[in-house]
Design a protein around this motif. Structure first.
Motif, PDB file in Angstrom:
ATOM      1  N   VAL A  60       0.837  -1.199   0.000  1.00 12.68           N
ATOM      2  CA  VAL A  60       0.000   0.000   0.000  1.00 12.68           C
ATOM      3  C   VAL A  60       0.873   1.252   0.000  1.00 12.68           C
ATOM      4  CG1 VAL A  60      -1.673   1.335   1.350  1.00 12.68           C
ATOM      5  CG2 VAL A  60      -1.962  -1.154   1.084  1.00 12.68           C
ATOM      6  N   GLU A  89       0.710   8.280  -4.936  1.00 10.69           N
ATOM      7  CA  GLU A  89      -0.523   9.048  -4.788  1.00 10.69           C
ATOM      8  C   GLU A  89      -1.155   9.273  -6.166  1.00 10.69           C
ATOM      9  OE1 GLU A  89      -2.138  10.957  -1.967  1.00 10.69           O
ATOM     10  OE2 GLU A  89      -1.230   9.201  -1.011  1.00 10.69           O
ATOM     11  N   ALA A 144      -3.609   1.135  -7.284  1.00  6.00           N
ATOM     12  CA  ALA A 144      -4.361   1.027  -6.035  1.00  6.00           C
ATOM     13  C   ALA A 144      -5.480   0.008  -6.162  1.00  6.00           C
ATOM     14  CB  ALA A 144      -4.925   2.394  -5.646  1.00  6.00           C
ATOM     15  N   TRP A 152      -9.513   4.390  -0.729  1.00  5.82           N
ATOM     16  CA  TRP A 152      -8.141   4.360  -1.247  1.00  5.82           C
ATOM     17  C   TRP A 152      -8.102   3.701  -2.619  1.00  5.82           C
ATOM     18  CZ3 TRP A 152      -4.695   0.176  -2.127  1.00  5.82           C
ATOM     19  CH2 TRP A 152      -3.383   0.579  -2.448  1.00  5.82           C
ATOM     20  N   ARG A 153      -8.844   2.626  -2.799  1.00  5.76           N
ATOM     21  CA  ARG A 153      -8.880   1.966  -4.108  1.00  5.76           C
ATOM     22  C   ARG A 153      -9.392   2.906  -5.191  1.00  5.76           C
ATOM     23  NH1 ARG A 153     -11.601  -3.980  -3.581  1.00  5.76           N
ATOM     24  NH2 ARG A 153     -11.261  -3.946  -5.847  1.00  5.76           N
ATOM     25  N   ALA A 163      -6.702   6.434  -4.681  1.00  7.87           N
ATOM     26  CA  ALA A 163      -5.259   6.277  -4.421  1.00  7.87           C
ATOM     27  C   ALA A 163      -4.710   7.433  -3.597  1.00  7.87           C
ATOM     28  CB  ALA A 163      -4.476   6.132  -5.731  1.00  7.87           C
ATOM     29  N   THR A 164      -5.485   7.873  -2.599  1.00 14.79           N
ATOM     30  CA  THR A 164      -5.027   8.870  -1.640  1.00 14.79           C
ATOM     31  C   THR A 164      -5.312   8.341  -0.235  1.00 14.79           C
ATOM     32  OG1 THR A 164      -7.154  10.035  -1.686  1.00 14.79           O
ATOM     33  CG2 THR A 164      -5.446  10.801  -3.197  1.00 14.79           C
ATOM     34  N   GLY A 165      -4.517   8.799   0.728  1.00 12.07           N
ATOM     35  CA  GLY A 165      -4.697   8.324   2.102  1.00 12.07           C
ATOM     36  C   GLY A 165      -4.095   6.958   2.336  1.00 12.07           C
ATOM     37  N   GLY A 166      -3.088   6.614   1.564  1.00 12.28           N
ATOM     38  CA  GLY A 166      -2.484   5.293   1.674  1.00 12.28           C
ATOM     39  C   GLY A 166      -1.801   5.034   3.007  1.00 12.28           C
ATOM     40  N   LEU A 206      -4.277   3.833   5.642  1.00 16.26           N
ATOM     41  CA  LEU A 206      -4.643   2.435   5.398  1.00 16.26           C
ATOM     42  C   LEU A 206      -3.504   1.506   5.786  1.00 16.26           C
ATOM     43  CD1 LEU A 206      -6.426   0.174   4.302  1.00 16.26           C
ATOM     44  CD2 LEU A 206      -5.593   0.740   1.993  1.00 16.26           C
TER      45      LEU A 206
END
Length: 219
Positions: free
Chosen positions: A25, A30, A36, A101-102, A105-108, A111
């Protein structure tokens, strides 16, 4: 009585894949939605496997041990149930973050930290289970009863994921245990799975991990 060797094999797979997952992850750039989605789909599959695995234990194993295991079980089964509760909380926290996130693709990092927490409680649980529970299961649970846990997972898993899941387990599995697991399967599965499942996992691992031979447990 139950042949519990398949549980060690399943645990090896989960140790490997859940250890690798947080960094997978973190390594997604980003905004790289395509990557993602691939890693997120892999994470969802692992979490589904874990959830069904523990649900089968909750439904089958703990009641049997509590009924038959006397003081031996009375000491440890409540601890197992508490650990399952902690794992389910960590699992729910990760699953709540996964769809967003999927999609974006932000906030990895958030997670990944949730997956780190899931890994920590999972590793503790599996170690305790192998030390305390599996010897009791081999002593008090019949082979048919043990098989009910596996059947629960099979019945509630999407059929399309089963060969890949079996390939994940076979990757570090003892060939004798793999053969024992397949002995009651339909003939087509007994013939095809040993060849098909490893190929599916190698292809999947190449896409997800960047290699068809990801690091093995202990390597």
């Amino acid at each position: 009585m139950a042949d519990v060797r398949d549980m060690y094999m399943a645990h090896t797979m989960m140790r490997r894949e859940f250890r690798l997952l947080p960094q997978l992850v973190r390594d997604v750039p980003e905004g790289s939605v395509q990557r993602a989605e691939l890693v997120g789909s892999h994470a969802e599959l692992l979490c589904q496997i874990l959830h069904l695995h523990h649900e089968g234990e909750d439904l089958v194993l703990w009641p049997l041990l509590a009924e038959r295991g006397g003081e031996e079980a009375a000491v440890i089964v409540p601890t197992m149930e508490e650990q399952h509760h902690a794992i389910e909380q960590a699992h729910a926290a990760a699953m709540a973050l996964l769809p967003g996130w999927r999609a974006e693709a932000t906030g990895g990092e958030e997670l990944a930290e949730a997956l780190d927490q899931l890994l920590a409680v999972l590793l503790e649980h599996m170690a305790t289970e192998e030390k305390e529970i599996l010897p009791l299961a081999a002593k008090y649970v019949t082979a048919a009863e043990w098989d009910r846990m596996g059947q629960h997972g099979l019945a509630n898993s999407p059929k399309r994921t089963l060969p890949l899941t079996f390939g994940m387990v076979m990757y570090e599995g003892d060939p004798e245990v793999v053969k024992a697991v397949l002995v009651h399967a339909p003939l087509p599965a007994r013939l095809l799975m040993p060849r098909l499942a490893p190929r599916l996992y190698a292809s999947h691992a190449k896409r997800v991990h960047g290699t068809p031979t990801p690091p093995r447990v202990g390597c």
